[in-house]
Write a protein that holds these residues in place. Structure first.
Motif, mmCIF file in Angstrom:
data_model
loop_
_atom_site.group_PDB
_atom_site.id
_atom_site.type_symbol
_atom_site.label_atom_id
_atom_site.label_comp_id
_atom_site.label_asym_id
_atom_site.label_seq_id
_atom_site.Cartn_x
_atom_site.Cartn_y
_atom_site.Cartn_z
ATOM 1 N N UNK A 1 33.951 36.521 27.791
ATOM 2 C CA UNK A 1 33.673 35.474 28.653
ATOM 3 C C UNK A 1 34.521 35.612 29.821
ATOM 4 N N UNK A 2 34.421 36.219 30.828
ATOM 5 C CA UNK A 2 35.294 36.554 32.009
ATOM 6 C C UNK A 2 35.008 36.304 33.506
ATOM 7 N N UNK A 3 33.580 35.958 33.404
ATOM 8 C CA UNK A 3 32.825 35.552 34.693
ATOM 9 C C UNK A 3 33.596 34.685 35.347
ATOM 10 N N UNK A 4 34.016 34.927 36.539
ATOM 11 C CA UNK A 4 34.748 34.003 37.708
ATOM 12 C C UNK A 4 33.909 33.896 38.780
ATOM 13 N N UNK A 5 34.446 33.078 39.583
ATOM 14 C CA UNK A 5 33.743 32.674 40.996
ATOM 15 C C UNK A 5 34.013 34.032 41.907
ATOM 16 N N UNK A 6 34.084 33.794 42.976
ATOM 17 C CA UNK A 6 34.720 34.809 43.954
ATOM 18 C C UNK A 6 35.984 35.595 43.513
ATOM 19 N N UNK A 7 36.001 37.018 43.470
ATOM 20 C CA UNK A 7 37.180 37.820 43.027
ATOM 21 C C UNK A 7 37.321 39.135 43.976
ATOM 22 N N UNK A 8 38.205 39.407 44.073
ATOM 23 C CA UNK A 8 38.681 40.698 44.880
ATOM 24 C C UNK A 8 39.521 41.640 43.933
ATOM 25 N N UNK A 9 39.344 42.970 44.319
ATOM 26 C CA UNK A 9 40.245 43.972 43.784
ATOM 27 C C UNK A 9 41.580 43.972 44.491
ATOM 28 N N UNK A 10 41.654 43.259 45.745
ATOM 29 C CA UNK A 10 42.892 43.165 46.326
ATOM 30 C C UNK A 10 43.981 42.331 45.737
ATOM 31 N N UNK A 11 43.163 41.490 44.597
ATOM 32 C CA UNK A 11 44.100 40.696 43.788
ATOM 33 C C UNK A 11 45.069 41.540 42.896
ATOM 34 N N UNK A 12 44.771 42.745 42.864
ATOM 35 C CA UNK A 12 45.792 43.711 41.884
ATOM 36 C C UNK A 12 46.691 44.385 42.573
ATOM 37 N N UNK A 13 46.712 44.537 44.008
ATOM 38 C CA UNK A 13 47.730 45.405 44.554
ATOM 39 C C UNK A 13 48.646 44.508 45.244
ATOM 40 N N UNK A 14 49.992 45.062 44.944
ATOM 41 C CA UNK A 14 51.176 44.428 45.135
ATOM 42 C C UNK A 14 51.153 44.620 46.527
ATOM 43 N N UNK A 15 51.876 43.573 47.348
ATOM 44 C CA UNK A 15 51.973 43.382 48.536
ATOM 45 C C UNK A 15 53.226 44.421 48.760
ATOM 46 N N UNK A 16 53.168 45.080 50.282
ATOM 47 C CA UNK A 16 54.101 46.238 50.483
ATOM 48 C C UNK A 16 55.685 45.478 50.542
ATOM 49 N N UNK A 17 55.609 44.510 50.583
ATOM 50 C CA UNK A 17 57.122 43.806 50.732
ATOM 51 C C UNK A 17 57.667 43.883 49.086
ATOM 52 N N UNK A 18 56.660 43.627 48.113
ATOM 53 C CA UNK A 18 57.066 43.716 46.560
ATOM 54 C C UNK A 18 57.247 44.964 45.790
ATOM 55 N N UNK A 19 56.627 45.944 46.679
ATOM 56 C CA UNK A 19 56.267 47.183 46.044
ATOM 57 C C UNK A 19 57.517 48.145 46.064
ATOM 58 N N UNK A 20 58.302 48.015 45.116
ATOM 59 C CA UNK A 20 59.730 49.081 45.101
ATOM 60 C C UNK A 20 59.248 50.447 44.951
ATOM 61 N N UNK A 21 58.158 50.755 44.340
ATOM 62 C CA UNK A 21 57.833 52.118 44.018
ATOM 63 C C UNK A 21 57.524 52.861 45.259
ATOM 64 N N UNK A 22 56.561 52.019 46.156
ATOM 65 C CA UNK A 22 56.015 52.706 47.277
ATOM 66 C C UNK A 22 57.335 52.880 48.189
#
Ligand code: GDP
Ligand code: MN
Ligand code: MN
Ligand code: MN
Length: 251
Positions: A222-243
């Protein structure tokens, strides 16, 4: 607890213009809270996102990168055209697509596509996923979620798995922060990547070859949500130490 995963049988070879939502609904029964997991390859084909190398003229940068690998410069140009940034150009060709997905060769795929053609990822996977999800809900009257998948490698480990590249009405992350463990300790950092986990489970049934199973239904969560986006999973450039590290290496 129990979860079911099963393939949708009798999906035809998908062609440009095909209506994926109708094809799914004609070949399976959908229930409330089902998660419909769809391989991006068939969505790309339905959206007509196939192309041929003959139609591409490589520029200077493509010629330079191609010469480092044993790659066709026209293919490299196609990857560059779909990339916001090249993170590593050799010995792997790792890019971030315009949509924020980091992958080898911009996800351009030769497998399960007509000979002589390449398939792109859908250009806006959330939009494609939502369009299909809304159509399935319209046809069936059921409330569902959709996850669009591709096969991706992982850093640090050998082997590819199914991962999520687009979502409809399911948050890609489940936040456990603030919940208790078995000993009453409060969890402080755990964010579970549920869309990727579901994509991996579905990919077990899809396989990578000639199985013909591009759609898997996951039932019992039971995981259905209201609005959602794959963007929620991408780290922001500022936080992404691997990049950041990869950029330093490429300098
Ligand atoms: P990707 O991970 O999105 O690149 O997709 P794959 O190429 O790994 O294919 C995943 C599954 O979908 C495999 O079982 C393929 O055989 C199947 N598949 C791919 N294209 C089609 C199609 O047009 N029709 C059907 N029925 N199956 C397909
Ligand atoms: Mn493929
Ligand atoms: Mn693929
Ligand atoms: Mn695959």
């Amino acid at each position: 607890m129990k979860m079911q995963a099963f393939t949708v049988e009798n999906i035809p070879l998908i062609k440009e213009g095909d209506d994926i939502a109708s094809i799914i609904c004609e070949n399976t029964t959908i229930e409330d809270n089902d998660i419909v997991v769809i391989a991006s390859t068939i969505v790309a084909k339905a959206e007509g996102r196939m192309f041929r190398l003959e139609d591409i003229i490589p520029g200077e940068r493509a010629l330079t990168i191609a010469s480092k690998h044993n790659l066709d410069a026209r293919f490299v140009q196609a990857v560059l055209d779909r990339s916001k940034e090249v993170l590593v150009d050799y010995p792997i060709f790792l890019v971030e697509t315009h949509n924020g997905h980091v992958c080898i060769k911009a996800g351009i795929d030769e497998s399960n596509v007509d000979v002589g053609y390449l398939a792109d990822l859908p250009s806006n996977p959330d939009e494609s996923t939502s369009r299909i999800g809304e159509a399935i809900e319209q046809i069936t009257g059921k409330k569902i979620s959709v996850i669009l998948t591709d096969t991706n490698g992982r850093a640090f480990k050998i082997g590819q798995t199914g991962i999520a590249i687009g979502v409809y009405r399911i948050h890609p992350i489940k936040n456990w922060k603030g919940q208790k463990d078995l000993f009453g300790n409060t969890l402080e950092i755990t964010e579970e990547a549920i869309a990727d986990e579901i994509a991996g489970a579905a990919n077990l049934l899809m396989g990578e070859g000639d199985g013909g199973y591009p759609v898997v239904i996951i039932r019992g969560l039971e995981l259905r949500s209201e609005e959602s986006s794959i963007q929620e999973i991408y780290r922001s450039d500022r936080e992404d130490i691997i990049k950041k590290g990869l950029r330093c290496l490429s300098k």
